[in-house]
Design a protein around this motif. Structure first.
Motif, PDB file in Angstrom:
ATOM      1  N   SER A   1      -4.286   6.978  -2.197  1.00  0.00           N
ATOM      2  CA  SER A   1      -3.617   5.723  -1.853  1.00  0.00           C
ATOM      3  C   SER A   1      -3.768   4.751  -3.014  1.00  0.00           C
ATOM      4  O   SER A   1      -4.737   4.816  -3.784  1.00  0.00           O
TER       5      SER A   1
ATOM      6  N   GLU B   1       0.844  -1.186   0.000  1.00  0.00           N
ATOM      7  CA  GLU B   1       0.000   0.000   0.000  1.00  0.00           C
ATOM      8  C   GLU B   1       0.883   1.241   0.000  1.00  0.00           C
ATOM      9  O   GLU B   1       1.822   1.357   0.792  1.00  0.00           O
TER      10      GLU B   1
ATOM     11  N   ARG C   1       0.855   5.653  -0.141  1.00  0.00           N
ATOM     12  CA  ARG C   1       0.115   6.900   0.057  1.00  0.00           C
ATOM     13  C   ARG C   1       0.875   8.038  -0.608  1.00  0.00           C
ATOM     14  O   ARG C   1       2.101   8.151  -0.447  1.00  0.00           O
TER      15      ARG C   1
END
Length: 667
Positions: free
Chosen positions: A582, A574, A576
């Motif tokens: 995101s 993941e 950001r």
């Protein structure tokens, strides 16, 4: 802060997830200097988990308050080896491209999801080399496993936004959890909120969900309703699914804690090749209603609990869509009582449970003298369990043992489990356990017959002994775990193929026969690790791997026992960026053991081919923007447009893109 108690008592300056369960073991008042306000009382309501595993996602903010006295509250006892393997966590998966419970569990190394359609239209859940019939399914610790067939057990009326976590409970002795139990836990996102989600995409996909919660004092109510549908990604794979669910928890100062839940699900789906790969025109409709009520009460060193549950399931199956072939109507009733006593030598638990299963059917059960409406067959059975459990914590060590008896139509059986744990440091934990388990034949195992299948009324329960060794590490932003298990199973139930040769019984030739002629020894290892931070470009990395192998002592052609997931690896990341954006990617590799019979020409069962399951790779992604109460996302599953199947050569969806909006109001 003003001191309420004059004598010297322990003082904790911060409410921490790591050690709050210490309150239950001190047996005394504890002074709290800083307390998180708004914590949901649902934390105490899940029977299937220890207090230290309770969901804390409902914590909103930290407030300085006046010191108060708090005593520990006992959760309900569990007949297991105290092993809880996390499969899903709502906070960890918040940014990942998963829209259904099946999609989330696909990434867990312990679970084998075998889908027949897209977006959870129909799927089976198996754990650690077992079959879907060998897996117990719990909702907030209440057993809602369907006695007719494991195909229906995980059809729970809850959506992913209401699910706070899913865990695998290892070592539950007794009826049902032969390979393990999957416990689905629900909790509100916040103490008080209203949430709407709407999504749409390819293949006529549409999804709408309205959920919310209200918390006032000692009362908390969670409610949700949703609708999901699609035109299908190929001929006769359309589906629709409606869910409604409510959970209310109330803690009365003198009467104790009451936990009520109820739900309803209605779904229908085109079943192109689902149960016979050569027939593209099958169809199925199911409707499920369930409810349960649990009560918990503490009185000094004693704590008491009781629960009652009910599940009703209707099923209609059409061999040719629009023409009903089989209908089933099942009732599953359960009740449980238990008591804990906390003393110097540890905690001792005594309890028992009872289950009643009944079915009306057009082809399962004993033939009725007089038809009951549409139904011409019926059957029923009663089962019960009694258990005694003791556990002890001493410094860095803990140990537990349980023993009991199971009472079924097949006679009595002994139950037992042993477990132990050692925490050499704050970051490490090592545990070992062993337990006996069993499951009864389903009504389908006993009675189902067709032009290609012959039933067997002589089936008896499957039995197994499982040994498990595990280790876990968690410190700061790093966490890792490793598990190894060995399950020695005997009297394994499966459908066995008999060739059309004189050596085989005439009535079985060229058919599948339900029997239990073999032992099945299963060995597996699992690894998982993650890196999580709250700031920066790279926020999360998660890796996992699972391996399973079996040693069957009979040289026979079985339908499902050897179709286990041999290798399974997953990677999730993941990122950001741009403050509110995101991007998450999940990649997973699957390698299934076994082979299947393929039909090159749809509708023609005379031409067949034997094919082995091919390894496949899936890549999914989600791009998300969030600000305040609004969140927008785009999901793309199977980005590489991989052609694959989980069961019997049934093709699963290729590239599928959807987009949605989530609006959340509350505090």
């Amino acid at each position: 802060m003003e001191h309420i108690l004059q004598k010297r008592i322990p003082c904790f300056k911060r409410w921490s997830r790591k050690g709050w369960s210490v309150f239950a073991s001190l047996h005394r008042y504890v002074k709290i200097g800083v307390l998180a306000a708004g914590m949901s009382i649902l934390l105490l309501a899940t029977r299937g988990a220890s207090a230290h595993n309770a969901d804390t996602t409902a914590v909103l903010r930290t407030l300085r308050i006046r010191e108060v006295g708090i005593t520990g509250t006992q959760t309900a006892p569990v007949r297991n080896a105290r092993s809880h393997t996390p499969l899903f966590d709502r906070k960890a998966f918040a940014a990942e491209p998963v829209q259904t419970l099946e999609a989330a569990l696909r990434l867990a190394p312990s679970v084998d999801i075998r889908e027949r359609g897209g977006k959870g239209a129909q799927a089976d859940i198996s754990v650690r080399g077992g079959s879907f019939d060998q897996t117990m399914v719990l909702l907030n610790g209440i057993d809602f496993t369907d006695a007719r067939t494991g195909h229906q057990s995980h059809a729970l009326p809850v959506d992913l936004d209401c699910i706070s976590s899913v865990e695998l409970l290892d070592g539950l002795p007794g009826v049902g959890a032969f390979a393990g139990a999957v416990n689905v836990r629900t909790a509100p996102l916040r103490p008080t909120y209203l949430r709407f989600e709407g999504a749409g995409g390819q293949y006529g996909y549409a999804y709408a969900n309205l959920s919310g919660a209200v918390t006032e004092g000692r009362l908390s109510v969670l409610g949700a309703a949703s609708f999901r549908r699609s035109d299908g990604y190929r001929h006769n794979t359309d589906f629709s699914n409606c869910n409604a669910y409510v959970r209310a928890v109330c803690e009365a100062p003198r009467a104790g804690l009451f936990d009520f839940q109820a739900g309803y699900q209605d779904r229908d789906f085109g079943s192109n090749g689902f149960y016979a790969a050569y027939n593209p025109d099958q169809w199925e409709h199911t409707a499920t209603a369930l409810a349960s009520l649990r009560w918990l009460r503490s009185a000094g060193r004693f704590s008491f609990g009781a629960s009652a549950s009910y599940r009703k399931n209707f099923d209609r199956y059409d061999w040719t869509r629009g023409t009903a072939m089989n209908r089933h109507n099942t009732d599953n009733v359960g009740a449980r009582v238990w008591s804990d006593y906390d003393w110097a030598a540890g905690t001792t638990s005594l309890g028992g449970d009872y289950a009643y299963n009944h079915i009306f059917s057009t082809n399962l059960g004993e033939k009725l003298d007089t038809p009951h409406g549409r139904y011409t067959h019926a059957d029923a059975r009663h089962t019960g369990n009694l258990w005694l459990r003791h556990e002890k914590h001493w410094r860095r060590f803990d140990a537990a043992a349980s023993a009991g008896a199971s009472f079924t139509p097949y006679g009595r059986a002994a139950l037992w489990s042993l477990s132990g744990g050692w925490r050499p440091s704050e970051a490490w934990r090592v545990e070992v356990g062993a337990a006996q388990s069993m499951r009864l034949p389903t009504f389908t195992d006993l009675y189902y017959t067709s032009p290609a299948q012959v039933n067997n009324l002589g089936l008896r329960p499957e039995r197994a002994v499982t040994v498990r060794l595990g280790a876990g590490y968690s410190r700061g932003c790093w966490s890792a775990s490793a598990d190894a298990y060995y399950r020695a199973g005997r009297d394994i139930i499966d459908w066995v193929w008999y060739d059309d040769v004189p050596e085989n019984p005439e009535t079985w030739r060229g058919k599948w026969h339900s029997e239990q002629t073999s032992r099945l020894n299963t060995f597996g290892i699992e690894f998982s690790g993650s890196y999580t931070v709250q700031e920066g470009f790279l926020r999360r990395v998660r890796v996992s791997y699972g391996y399973v192998t079996t040693d069957r002592n009979a040289d026979i052609v079985a339908r499902s026992a050897m179709d286990f997931m041999r290798h399974k690896a997953a990677l999730g990341v993941e990122f950001r960026f741009l403050r509110r954006m995101s991007f998450a990617l999940t990649g997973s590799l699957f390698d299934r053991n076994g082979d299947y019979t393929a039909y090159p020409v749809a509708g023609d069962s005379s031409r067949t081919e034997t094919r082995g399951y091919e390894p496949y790779f899936l890549l999914d992604g989600r791009l998300q923007w969030e600000k305040g109460f609004c969140r927008l996302y785009v999901d793309a599953t199977n980005l590489t447009d991989t052609r694959y199947c989980d069961l019997g050569g049934i093709p699963l969806p290729g590239f599928w893109c959807t987009a949605g909006v989530v609006l959340t109001f509350g505090r």
